[in-house]
Design a protein around this motif. Structure first.
Motif, PDB file in Angstrom:
ATOM      1  N   ALA A 263      42.266  41.801  30.267  1.00  0.00           N
ATOM      2  CA  ALA A 263      42.984  40.940  29.314  1.00  0.00           C
ATOM      3  C   ALA A 263      42.114  40.632  28.099  1.00  0.00           C
ATOM      4  O   ALA A 263      42.611  40.375  27.010  1.00  0.00           O
ATOM      5  N   GLU A 264      40.780  40.663  28.294  1.00  0.00           N
ATOM      6  CA  GLU A 264      39.855  40.310  27.202  1.00  0.00           C
ATOM      7  C   GLU A 264      39.327  41.533  26.468  1.00  0.00           C
ATOM      8  O   GLU A 264      38.410  41.423  25.645  1.00  0.00           O
ATOM      9  N   LEU A 265      39.863  42.709  26.790  1.00  0.00           N
ATOM     10  CA  LEU A 265      39.396  43.914  26.073  1.00  0.00           C
ATOM     11  C   LEU A 265      39.624  43.741  24.573  1.00  0.00           C
ATOM     12  O   LEU A 265      40.595  43.101  24.158  1.00  0.00           O
ATOM     13  N   ARG A 266      38.718  44.303  23.771  1.00  0.00           N
ATOM     14  CA  ARG A 266      38.964  44.392  22.331  1.00  0.00           C
ATOM     15  C   ARG A 266      38.914  45.865  21.942  1.00  0.00           C
ATOM     16  O   ARG A 266      37.969  46.569  22.327  1.00  0.00           O
ATOM     17  N   VAL A 267      39.932  46.297  21.201  1.00  0.00           N
ATOM     18  CA  VAL A 267      39.982  47.696  20.759  1.00  0.00           C
ATOM     19  C   VAL A 267      39.578  47.746  19.286  1.00  0.00           C
ATOM     20  O   VAL A 267      40.217  47.108  18.441  1.00  0.00           O
ATOM     21  N   LEU A 268      38.513  48.504  19.004  1.00  0.00           N
ATOM     22  CA  LEU A 268      38.047  48.686  17.631  1.00  0.00           C
ATOM     23  C   LEU A 268      38.239  50.136  17.225  1.00  0.00           C
ATOM     24  O   LEU A 268      38.294  51.045  18.086  1.00  0.00           O
ATOM     25  N   HIS A 269      38.332  50.362  15.940  1.00  0.00           N
ATOM     26  CA  HIS A 269      38.414  51.726  15.395  1.00  0.00           C
ATOM     27  C   HIS A 269      37.932  51.621  13.951  1.00  0.00           C
ATOM     28  O   HIS A 269      38.393  50.725  13.215  1.00  0.00           O
ATOM     29  N   PRO A 270      37.028  52.485  13.497  1.00  0.00           N
ATOM     30  CA  PRO A 270      36.561  52.350  12.108  1.00  0.00           C
ATOM     31  C   PRO A 270      37.664  52.688  11.104  1.00  0.00           C
ATOM     32  O   PRO A 270      37.561  52.328   9.936  1.00  0.00           O
ATOM     33  N   LEU A 271      38.694  53.405  11.570  1.00  0.00           N
ATOM     34  CA  LEU A 271      39.794  53.907  10.737  1.00  0.00           C
ATOM     35  C   LEU A 271      39.243  54.911   9.710  1.00  0.00           C
ATOM     36  O   LEU A 271      38.090  54.800   9.331  1.00  0.00           O
ATOM     37  N   PRO A 272      39.955  55.893   9.258  1.00  0.00           N
ATOM     38  CA  PRO A 272      41.372  56.089   9.456  1.00  0.00           C
ATOM     39  C   PRO A 272      41.718  56.627  10.850  1.00  0.00           C
ATOM     40  O   PRO A 272      40.954  57.380  11.436  1.00  0.00           O
ATOM     41  N   ARG A 273      42.903  56.225  11.324  1.00  0.00           N
ATOM     42  CA  ARG A 273      43.426  56.743  12.589  1.00  0.00           C
ATOM     43  C   ARG A 273      44.259  57.986  12.280  1.00  0.00           C
ATOM     44  O   ARG A 273      44.929  58.039  11.254  1.00  0.00           O
ATOM     45  N   VAL A 274      44.219  58.944  13.169  1.00  0.00           N
ATOM     46  CA  VAL A 274      45.114  60.102  13.023  1.00  0.00           C
ATOM     47  C   VAL A 274      46.171  59.987  14.129  1.00  0.00           C
ATOM     48  O   VAL A 274      47.253  59.465  13.898  1.00  0.00           O
TER      49      VAL A 274
END
Ligand code: NCD
Length: 359
Positions: A263-274
Motif C-alpha cells: 500500500a505504501e509503494l511509490r512508483v517513480l519514472h524519470p519520464l518520458p514514458r513510452v
C-alpha cells in the motif's frame, strides 16, 4: 592523469563529488524553497544560466529554465545544435569556452558519455551534467531523492526496484550509485539479462556493501518493494532496431501488477514514458511520477543556489592537447573530440576518467 582543479567554483558531473550530507542539505533547501518560493524570487538576480542541449529534452531543460527564472535570473542556450555553430563543425571545447564567458552556470546534455566532464575542463564557469549519453544524470537523481524524501519520508532503509533498461538508462546509474551511500537501502534489479546494470555501476554497488538481487519478473518482485523506479527502453542507444524491438514491451506496469504491491509503494519514472506504464496506473495514488517532475524544479533551484554561492568566473587552466585516444568505449566523448587530454583513474583497474569504462 587527473588535473588539479584550481578554479574557484565546482562542477556537478557525478553526484559522487557531493558528500551525503551535502545531498541531504540540497534536499532541505529544496523543501524550504518549495514552501516559500517568494523568498527566493530575486536570489539569482543578474545571473545567467546557459543550456547546451545536444540531445532532446523536455523536463530537464525546462525545469532548469524555470528554476533560474524563478530565482530571478535569466537563461540563454540552444536545444538543437543544428541551429548553433556546432553544425559548422565547432568542437565541444570551443563552444563551451565561448558560452561559459556569457553565463554564470552552464548545463550540458550530450549523446557522448563523459561529455560533461570534458566540458568542465574548458569552462569559465561551473558546469552541471544534464545527461551524458547512457552514462550519468545526477540532477535527475536529486529529483528522484527529493521525490522519495517528500513521498516516502526518507531516502534510506528502502527496498528499491529498478526496472527496464538498466544498461543504457543514465538516470538509473546515478540513482543506484547515490542511494547505495545511504544506510539500509537494497536493490532489486529487474531487467532482461541483456539490459542489466553496466560493470562500473555494479562494482560501486558491490564496493558499498549494499545488498542487491537480480530479477527477470516484475510481477514476482513488486510485492517486496518500497519504491519501483520504472524506465523506458532507451531506443536511441541501440545499435540495431531489431534488438530494441526484442527488448521493448517486456516490462509493463499495469493495474493488475499494482494489486500485488504494498500500500505504501511509490512508483517513480524519470519520464518520458513510452509503453512501460499503463495509463490506468496514473490514477493510482502510489504513482508519483508527475509530482516528481514538479519536485525536479525545486531541487534544481536549490542546486543553482548552491553552485553559484561564492562562485567566481575564471579562465580554465591551459591544457596540452595530447589526445586521449585510449578509451575503448565507442560512445566515449574522446572518440569524437580527439584533442581531449588523457584522463584515467585507478580503482580495481584503470578506468576512463570521462566515461568510467574499464580500459
Ligand atoms: C531521462 C533522460 O533523459 O535520461 N529523462 C529525463 O531527463 N527526465 C530518461 C529517459 O530519457 O528515458
Amino acid at each position: 592523469m587527473e588535473m588539479e582543479d584550481t578554479r574557484p567554483f565546482g562542477h556537478l558531473i557525478d553526484l559522487d563529488a557531493f558528500p551525503a550530507g551535502m545531498v541531504t542539505g540540497l534536499l532541505a533547501t529544496a523543501r524550504t524553497i518549495m514552501s516559500k518560493p517568494e523568498y527566493y524570487c530575486d536570489s539569482c538576480h543578474g545571473k545567467i544560466l546557459a543550456t547546451l542541449f545536444y540531445e532532446p529534452s523536455t523536463r530537464t531543460q525546462m525545469s532548469f529554465q524555470a528554476a533560474i527564472l524563478r530565482l530571478g535570473g535569466k537563461v540563454i542556450g540552444f536545444d538543437n545544435p543544428g541551429n548553433s555553430s556546432v553544425s559548422k563543425g565547432e568542437s565541444l571545447k570551443d563552444t563551451v569556452r565561448v558560452i561559459s564567458n556569457y553565463a554564470d552556470i552552464l548545463t550540458i546534455r550530450h549523446p557522448q558519455e563523459g561529455a560533461a566532464k570534458a566540458a568542465s575542463l574548458f569552462s569559465c564557469c561551473c558546469v552541471i551534467n544534464a545527461g551524458d549519453g547512457g552514462h550519468l544524470h545526477p540532477t535527475q537523481t536529486l529529483t528522484d531523492l527529493f521525490t522519495l524524501s517528500e513521498t516516502k519520508g526518507r531516502i534510506d532503509h528502502l527496498t528499491v526496484g529498478l526496472c527496464g533498461d538498466l544498461l543504457n538508462g543514465r538516470t538509473v546509474h546515478s540513482l543506484a550509485k547515490t542511494l547505495c551511500r545511504f544506510p539500509g537501502n537494497r536493490f532489486v534489479l529487474i531487467s532482461t539479462p541483456e539490459l542489466t546494470l553496466p560493470p562500473y555501476v555494479l562494482s560501486v554497488l558491490r564496493d558499498s556493501g549494499c545488498a542487491f538481487t537480480m530479477s527477470t519478473s516484475l510481477l514476482d518482485s513488486i510485492g517486496d518493494l518500497d519504491v519501483l523506479y520504472m524506465t523506458r527502453i532507451q531506443r536511441e542507444r541501440f545499435g540495431a532496431e531489431e534488438e530494441y524491438k526484442r527488448q521493448k514491451g517486456v516490462f509493463v506496469l499495469d493495474a493488475e501488477k499494482m494489486r500485488h504491491a504494498k500500500a505504501e509503494l511509490r512508483v517513480l519514472h524519470p519520464l518520458p514514458r513510452v509503453d512501460e506504464i499503463d495509463y490506468e496506473v496514473d490514477y493510482d495514488p502510489r504513482a508519483v511520477y508527475f509530482d516528481q517532475t514538479a519536485y525536479g524544479m525545486y531541487v534544481r533551484q536549490a542546486l543553482i543556489l548552491h553552485m553559484l554561492d561564492g562562485a567566481k568566473k575564471a579562465t580554465p587552466p591551459r591544457l596540452t592537447p595530447e589526445g586521449a585516444g585510449l578509451c575503448p568505449n565507442p560512445r566515449c566523448i574522446t572518440r569524437v573530440e580527439p584533442y581531449l587530454p588523457p584522463l584515467f583513474t585507478f580503482g580495481t583497474g584503470y578506468v576512463c576518467g570521462y566515461c568510467d569504462h574499464e580500459v
